[in-house]
Motif scaffolding. Structure first.
Motif, PDB file in Angstrom:
ATOM      1  N   LYS A   3       9.931 -11.277  -6.995  1.00 53.47           N
ATOM      2  CA  LYS A   3      11.466 -11.182  -6.781  1.00 53.47           C
ATOM      3  C   LYS A   3      11.668 -10.513  -5.392  1.00 53.47           C
ATOM      4  CE  LYS A   3      13.259 -10.917 -11.458  1.00 53.47           C
ATOM      5  NZ  LYS A   3      13.689  -9.832 -12.518  1.00 53.47           N
ATOM      6  N   GLY A   4      10.399 -10.372  -4.498  1.00 49.69           N
ATOM      7  CA  GLY A   4      10.571  -9.892  -3.249  1.00 49.69           C
ATOM      8  C   GLY A   4      10.580  -8.380  -3.209  1.00 49.69           C
ATOM      9  N   LEU A   5      10.325  -7.677  -4.227  1.00 41.11           N
ATOM     10  CA  LEU A   5      10.621  -6.243  -4.059  1.00 41.11           C
ATOM     11  C   LEU A   5       9.258  -5.713  -3.881  1.00 41.11           C
ATOM     12  CD1 LEU A   5      12.687  -5.840  -7.540  1.00 41.11           C
ATOM     13  CD2 LEU A   5      13.448  -5.613  -5.071  1.00 41.11           C
ATOM     14  N   ILE A   6       9.262  -4.359  -3.425  1.00 38.62           N
ATOM     15  CA  ILE A   6       7.957  -3.856  -3.223  1.00 38.62           C
ATOM     16  C   ILE A   6       7.717  -2.918  -4.214  1.00 38.62           C
ATOM     17  CG2 ILE A   6       6.672  -2.412  -1.476  1.00 38.62           C
ATOM     18  CD1 ILE A   6       8.875  -3.536   0.642  1.00 38.62           C
ATOM     19  N   SER A   7       6.399  -3.014  -4.736  1.00 35.66           N
ATOM     20  CA  SER A   7       6.245  -2.332  -5.743  1.00 35.66           C
ATOM     21  C   SER A   7       5.217  -1.117  -5.366  1.00 35.66           C
ATOM     22  CB  SER A   7       5.925  -2.755  -7.026  1.00 35.66           C
ATOM     23  OG  SER A   7       4.871  -3.819  -6.798  1.00 35.66           O
ATOM     24  N   ASP A  11       2.553   0.304   0.366  1.00 40.98           N
ATOM     25  CA  ASP A  11       3.136  -0.853   1.366  1.00 40.98           C
ATOM     26  C   ASP A  11       4.630  -0.148   1.780  1.00 40.98           C
ATOM     27  OD1 ASP A  11       1.264  -2.669   1.244  1.00 40.98           O
ATOM     28  OD2 ASP A  11       2.331  -3.855  -0.326  1.00 40.98           O
ATOM     29  N   LEU A  12       5.216   0.313   0.795  1.00 39.78           N
ATOM     30  CA  LEU A  12       6.851   1.110   1.172  1.00 39.78           C
ATOM     31  C   LEU A  12       6.679   1.965   2.136  1.00 39.78           C
ATOM     32  CD1 LEU A  12       9.571   1.012   0.205  1.00 39.78           C
ATOM     33  CD2 LEU A  12       8.974   2.871  -1.260  1.00 39.78           C
ATOM     34  N   GLU A  13       5.644   2.985   2.094  1.00 42.53           N
ATOM     35  CA  GLU A  13       5.136   4.002   3.002  1.00 42.53           C
ATOM     36  C   GLU A  13       5.092   3.241   4.313  1.00 42.53           C
ATOM     37  OE1 GLU A  13       2.406   7.566   3.926  1.00 42.53           O
ATOM     38  OE2 GLU A  13       2.598   6.892   1.696  1.00 42.53           O
ATOM     39  N   ARG A  14       4.309   2.322   4.560  1.00 40.92           N
ATOM     40  CA  ARG A  14       4.011   1.353   5.754  1.00 40.92           C
ATOM     41  C   ARG A  14       5.133   1.129   6.384  1.00 40.92           C
ATOM     42  NH1 ARG A  14       2.529  -3.339   6.852  1.00 40.92           N
ATOM     43  NH2 ARG A  14       2.625  -3.989   4.683  1.00 40.92           N
ATOM     44  N   MET A  15       5.895   0.386   5.361  1.00 40.06           N
ATOM     45  CA  MET A  15       7.021  -0.216   5.917  1.00 40.06           C
ATOM     46  C   MET A  15       8.105   0.718   6.534  1.00 40.06           C
ATOM     47  SD  MET A  15       7.847  -3.554   3.538  1.00 40.06           S
ATOM     48  CE  MET A  15       8.881  -4.326   4.885  1.00 40.06           C
ATOM     49  N   THR A  16       8.076   1.655   5.861  1.00 41.22           N
ATOM     50  CA  THR A  16       9.015   2.809   6.228  1.00 41.22           C
ATOM     51  C   THR A  16       8.538   3.321   7.949  1.00 41.22           C
ATOM     52  OG1 THR A  16       9.426   3.390   3.788  1.00 41.22           O
ATOM     53  CG2 THR A  16      10.230   4.959   5.670  1.00 41.22           C
ATOM     54  N   HIS A  17       7.427   3.649   7.671  1.00 41.87           N
ATOM     55  CA  HIS A  17       6.852   4.036   9.035  1.00 41.87           C
ATOM     56  C   HIS A  17       7.199   3.140  10.083  1.00 41.87           C
ATOM     57  CE1 HIS A  17       4.126   7.534   9.918  1.00 41.87           C
ATOM     58  NE2 HIS A  17       4.060   7.406   8.545  1.00 41.87           N
TER      59      HIS A  17
END
Ligand SMILES: [Zn+2]
Length: 162
Positions: A3-7, A11-17
């Motif tokens: 569903k396109g969610l990052i679990s 990954d979430l931390e990298r994308m936030t960065h």
């Protein structure tokens, strides 16, 4: 990941960065843009100033040229009038005498001939000595006499004191 969610927290931390980094980059580019716009404005103002200056100089140049042309026309008109006035006076004078007079006039500040008055050249104020006066007195009236000092043509009159 479905569903396109990052679990994955990594990954979430990298994308936030990445997002923060991109926002910083955007902000920096916006600052650059403002700086460039300011420089552009300054350059435009300078260009406007120089254009106005150039226009003023061109207008002044045109005014000076117009004035010069006007003066030149005035001088030409005056010259023609003087030439017309002179014509009857020089009419009948020998060409070589006239040429000598014109040459002297050009070289002697506009005065090519001077009256011999009271034993002196009225061109340079030199008083002629008795020997010179005797030579002039003995010369035929149509002989061209020149001042020994200033070379001008000496014109004998009844007031020459010969
Ligand atoms: Zn003289």
């Amino acid at each position: 990941m479905d569903k396109g969610l990052i679990s994955n927290p990594k990954d979430l931390e990298r994308m936030t960065h990445e997002l923060v980094s991109l926002e910083r980059r955007i902000s920096s580019l916006e600052d650059d843009e403002i700086e460039v716009m300011e420089k552009l404005e300054e350059a435009q103002a300078e260009l406007d100033r120089l254009s106005a200056e150039s226009r003023t100089a061109r207008e002044r140049g045109m005014a000076v040229t117009a004035l010069r042309d006007e003066k030149a026309t005035e001088i030409e008109t005056e010259l023609a009038a003087v030439a017309a006035e002179r014509a009857p006076t020089v009419d009948g004078l020998p060409a070589d005498l006239l040429a000598l007079y014109d040459k002297l006039r050009a070289a002697k500040g506009g005065v090519g001939a001077a009256a011999l008055r009271a034993r002196a050249c009225s061109g340079c104020q030199l008083t002629l000595d008795p020997a010179e006066r005797a030579v002039i007195k003995a010369a035929p009236s149509d002989e061209v006499i020149r001042c020994a000092e200033c070379q001008r043509i000496l014109v004998r009159t009844s007031e020459s004191g010969l």
